[in-house]
Motif scaffolding. Structure first.
Motif, mmCIF file in Angstrom:
data_model
loop_
_atom_site.group_PDB
_atom_site.id
_atom_site.type_symbol
_atom_site.label_atom_id
_atom_site.label_comp_id
_atom_site.label_asym_id
_atom_site.label_seq_id
_atom_site.Cartn_x
_atom_site.Cartn_y
_atom_site.Cartn_z
ATOM 1 N N ASP A 143 36.599 -34.025 19.416
ATOM 2 C CA ASP A 143 35.510 -33.579 20.287
ATOM 3 C C ASP A 143 35.862 -33.804 21.762
ATOM 4 O O ASP A 143 35.568 -32.964 22.621
ATOM 5 N N LEU A 144 36.487 -34.948 22.054
ATOM 6 C CA LEU A 144 36.891 -35.226 23.431
ATOM 7 C C LEU A 144 37.946 -34.228 23.903
ATOM 8 O O LEU A 144 37.892 -33.735 25.036
ATOM 9 N N LEU A 145 38.921 -33.948 23.052
ATOM 10 C CA LEU A 145 39.962 -32.988 23.410
ATOM 11 C C LEU A 145 39.373 -31.599 23.642
ATOM 12 O O LEU A 145 39.717 -30.910 24.610
ATOM 13 N N GLU A 146 38.453 -31.209 22.765
ATOM 14 C CA GLU A 146 37.821 -29.903 22.946
ATOM 15 C C GLU A 146 37.013 -29.873 24.250
ATOM 16 O O GLU A 146 37.065 -28.887 25.002
ATOM 17 N N GLY A 147 36.293 -30.957 24.514
ATOM 18 C CA GLY A 147 35.520 -31.008 25.748
ATOM 19 C C GLY A 147 36.393 -30.907 26.980
ATOM 20 O O GLY A 147 36.054 -30.197 27.942
ATOM 21 N N LEU A 148 37.525 -31.592 26.972
ATOM 22 C CA LEU A 148 38.445 -31.509 28.102
ATOM 23 C C LEU A 148 38.986 -30.095 28.273
ATOM 24 O O LEU A 148 39.063 -29.572 29.400
ATOM 25 N N LEU A 149 39.375 -29.478 27.172
ATOM 26 C CA LEU A 149 39.935 -28.122 27.251
ATOM 27 C C LEU A 149 38.896 -27.133 27.772
ATOM 28 O O LEU A 149 39.207 -26.272 28.612
ATOM 29 N N ARG A 150 37.668 -27.250 27.296
ATOM 30 C CA ARG A 150 36.623 -26.321 27.734
ATOM 31 C C ARG A 150 36.271 -26.555 29.210
ATOM 32 O O ARG A 150 36.069 -25.604 29.960
ATOM 33 N N SER A 151 36.194 -27.821 29.605
ATOM 34 C CA SER A 151 35.894 -28.118 30.999
ATOM 35 C C SER A 151 36.998 -27.605 31.913
ATOM 36 O O SER A 151 36.736 -27.028 32.977
ATOM 37 N N ALA A 152 38.247 -27.821 31.482
ATOM 38 C CA ALA A 152 39.382 -27.353 32.285
ATOM 39 C C ALA A 152 39.378 -25.835 32.392
ATOM 40 O O ALA A 152 39.669 -25.269 33.459
ATOM 41 N N ALA A 153 39.045 -25.162 31.288
ATOM 42 C CA ALA A 153 38.985 -23.697 31.324
ATOM 43 C C ALA A 153 37.886 -23.226 32.276
ATOM 44 O O ALA A 153 38.060 -22.254 33.029
ATOM 45 N N HIS A 154 36.746 -23.916 32.249
ATOM 46 C CA HIS A 154 35.623 -23.528 33.107
ATOM 47 C C HIS A 154 35.975 -23.665 34.584
ATOM 48 O O HIS A 154 35.583 -22.822 35.412
ATOM 49 N N TYR A 155 36.712 -24.733 34.924
ATOM 50 C CA TYR A 155 37.022 -24.999 36.332
ATOM 51 C C TYR A 155 38.404 -24.489 36.738
ATOM 52 O O TYR A 155 38.856 -24.750 37.852
ATOM 53 N N GLY A 156 39.058 -23.756 35.859
ATOM 54 C CA GLY A 156 40.364 -23.195 36.190
ATOM 55 C C GLY A 156 41.455 -24.241 36.358
ATOM 56 O O GLY A 156 42.360 -24.060 37.190
ATOM 57 N N ARG A 157 41.408 -25.306 35.555
ATOM 58 C CA ARG A 157 42.366 -26.395 35.710
ATOM 59 C C ARG A 157 43.143 -26.673 34.426
ATOM 60 O O ARG A 157 43.639 -27.777 34.217
ATOM 61 N N VAL A 158 43.261 -25.663 33.589
ATOM 62 C CA VAL A 158 43.978 -25.845 32.326
ATOM 63 C C VAL A 158 45.437 -26.257 32.543
ATOM 64 O O VAL A 158 45.928 -27.179 31.878
ATOM 65 N N PRO A 159 46.186 -25.620 33.440
ATOM 66 C CA PRO A 159 47.578 -26.053 33.637
ATOM 67 C C PRO A 159 47.690 -27.518 34.049
ATOM 68 O O PRO A 159 48.588 -28.238 33.582
ATOM 69 N N GLU A 160 46.794 -27.971 34.925
ATOM 70 C CA GLU A 160 46.847 -29.371 35.361
ATOM 71 C C GLU A 160 46.518 -30.313 34.209
ATOM 72 O O GLU A 160 47.167 -31.358 34.041
ATOM 73 N N LEU A 161 45.520 -29.942 33.417
ATOM 74 C CA LEU A 161 45.171 -30.777 32.263
ATOM 75 C C LEU A 161 46.330 -30.845 31.283
ATOM 76 O O LEU A 161 46.682 -31.927 30.796
ATOM 77 N N CYS A 162 46.924 -29.718 31.008
ATOM 78 C CA CYS A 162 48.040 -29.693 30.061
ATOM 79 C C CYS A 162 49.216 -30.522 30.575
ATOM 80 O O CYS A 162 49.920 -31.178 29.785
ATOM 81 N N ALA A 163 49.432 -30.516 31.865
ATOM 82 C CA ALA A 163 50.506 -31.319 32.441
ATOM 83 C C ALA A 163 50.229 -32.803 32.247
ATOM 84 O O ALA A 163 51.139 -33.594 31.943
ATOM 85 N N ALA A 164 48.974 -33.220 32.403
ATOM 86 C CA ALA A 164 48.620 -34.628 32.212
ATOM 87 C C ALA A 164 48.746 -35.033 30.755
ATOM 88 O O ALA A 164 49.236 -36.130 30.436
ATOM 89 N N VAL A 165 48.320 -34.171 29.854
ATOM 90 C CA VAL A 165 48.465 -34.456 28.425
ATOM 91 C C VAL A 165 49.938 -34.503 28.053
ATOM 92 O O VAL A 165 50.384 -35.358 27.268
ATOM 93 N N ASP A 166 50.709 -33.596 28.619
ATOM 94 C CA ASP A 166 52.140 -33.568 28.347
ATOM 95 C C ASP A 166 52.816 -34.865 28.794
ATOM 96 O O ASP A 166 53.735 -35.359 28.126
ATOM 97 N N ALA A 167 52.372 -35.439 29.889
ATOM 98 C CA ALA A 167 52.947 -36.703 30.351
ATOM 99 C C ALA A 167 52.729 -37.807 29.325
ATOM 100 O O ALA A 167 53.610 -38.650 29.106
ATOM 101 N N GLN A 168 51.569 -37.792 28.671
ATOM 102 C CA GLN A 168 51.316 -38.777 27.614
ATOM 103 C C GLN A 168 52.224 -38.528 26.418
ATOM 104 O O GLN A 168 52.750 -39.464 25.805
ATOM 105 N N VAL A 169 52.429 -37.263 26.089
ATOM 106 C CA VAL A 169 53.306 -36.915 24.960
ATOM 107 C C VAL A 169 54.743 -37.356 25.245
ATOM 108 O O VAL A 169 55.440 -37.853 24.353
ATOM 109 N N VAL A 170 55.183 -37.181 26.472
ATOM 110 C CA VAL A 170 56.526 -37.642 26.857
ATOM 111 C C VAL A 170 56.644 -39.153 26.683
ATOM 112 O O VAL A 170 57.673 -39.670 26.240
#
Length: 313
Positions: free
Chosen positions: A242-269
């Motif tokens: 639910d948290l991940l979905e909320g973040l993705l939807r919020s990022a899509a609404h505010y046009g910040r999906v690339p930035e969010l994905c970059a932050a998530v990617d840093a955790q994956v690294v």
């Protein structure tokens, strides 16, 4: 003290902490551990209990099956496999939650203690060593680095538990190197190619990323909330999906999906780097499936950042 006996006592100390928390007996023992004395002195009983509950109830589940099963659920075939091998070692297979981190560490304490007894009595220990390899290669070292990485990524990592997790991994790797021999290659649960489905949307992606064996690691709730706060994105409440979905939807609404994905990617690294310890120790076959799964997740995030998924209606 012989190395196997030292290992046995270390595994027991660590296993008891992860199973029971900082009991009065554990507090006395941990006060003798280098780097832990100051942590113990500053940790009141109530704070220790609160940190334990937050880390292993609210944030993540310290069970092998939670990290390795295809659906992220505790129990199932993985717990059954643990029970089977425990029985071969002469331990009670009916133990509740046999794949809990504390139980697996105490399992190693039992085996290394048996190896120490055999060495003292000048008896052959090859069969014991084979069981040790089986526990480490088929269970503990297949998921412990992922748990260590997730614990470290919490917004407020509990200092004593984080230290204990690091020590557990170092001890397990050290013992496995001492035992010698190359681990047998293995595979994670099959990957669900979520973006291959044209109907896949943000919910499906969130559910996929919430399963450790699919994502390549475990996103703790506080880690996700912290990412949201960094970008001023509301994540909502509920389970990790639910948290991940909320973040993705919020990022899509505010046009910040690339930035969010970059932050998530840093955790994956950061997850990937944790497995490097096994590579450096000559145990690369144990880390290889996680490296491959993490690479798949990074490709998924790249596609999400590029606008592939569509929100479900």
């Amino acid at each position: 003290m012989s190395p196997p006996l030292a290992h046995s006592r270390g595994f027991a100390l660590l296993g008891d902490l992860f199973l029971q928390g900082l009991t009065p007996r554990a507090r006395e023992a941990w006060a003798q551990v280098p780097d832990a004395e100051a942590l113990i002195a500053a940790l009141a009983e109530e704070a220790a209990a609160e940190q334990y509950t937050r880390a292993f109830t609210l944030e993540l589940a310290p069970f092998e099956s939670a990290f390795l099963s295809h659906d992220g659920l505790v129990g199932g075939d993985i717990a059954a496999s643990v029970r089977e091998l425990r029985a071969r070692c002469g331990l009670d297979p009916a133990t509740d939650a046999p794949d809990h981190l504390g139980e697996e560490l105490r399992w190693m304490s039992f085996l290394t203690g048996a190896a120490a007894d055999a060495a003292r009595d000048r008896m052959p220990a090859q069969a014991i060593h084979e069981l040790e390899r089986a526990v480490l290669d088929e269970h503990l070292l297949r998921w412990l680095p992922a748990l260590v990485a997730s614990l470290r990524a919490q917004s407020e990592p509990p200092p004593l538990l984080a230290l204990a997790a690091d020590l557990s991994l170092a001890l397990a790797v050290h013992r496995r190197v001492e035992l010698g021999g190359a681990p047998t290659p293995w595979s994670l649960a099959p990957l669900t190619p979520v973006l291959d489905d044209e109907r896949a949307g943000l919910r499906r992606i969130a559910e996929h990323l919430a399963i450790p064996a699919q994502a390549g690691g475990c996103f703790c709730r506080s880690t996700l909330v912290g990412i949201g706060r960094a970008f001023e994105l509301p994540a909502g409440f509920g389970a990790r999906a639910d948290l991940l979905e909320g973040l993705l939807r919020s990022a899509a609404h505010y046009g910040r999906v690339p930035e969010l994905c970059a932050a998530v990617d840093a955790q994956v690294v950061a997850w990937d780097l944790e497995w490097g310890l096994l590579d450096q120790a000559g145990l690369a076959p144990l880390a290889a499936p996680w490296h491959a799964r993490i690479a798949e997740t990074r490709r998924l995030l790249e596609r999400v950042a590029g606008g592939s998924p569509k929100p479900e209606r």
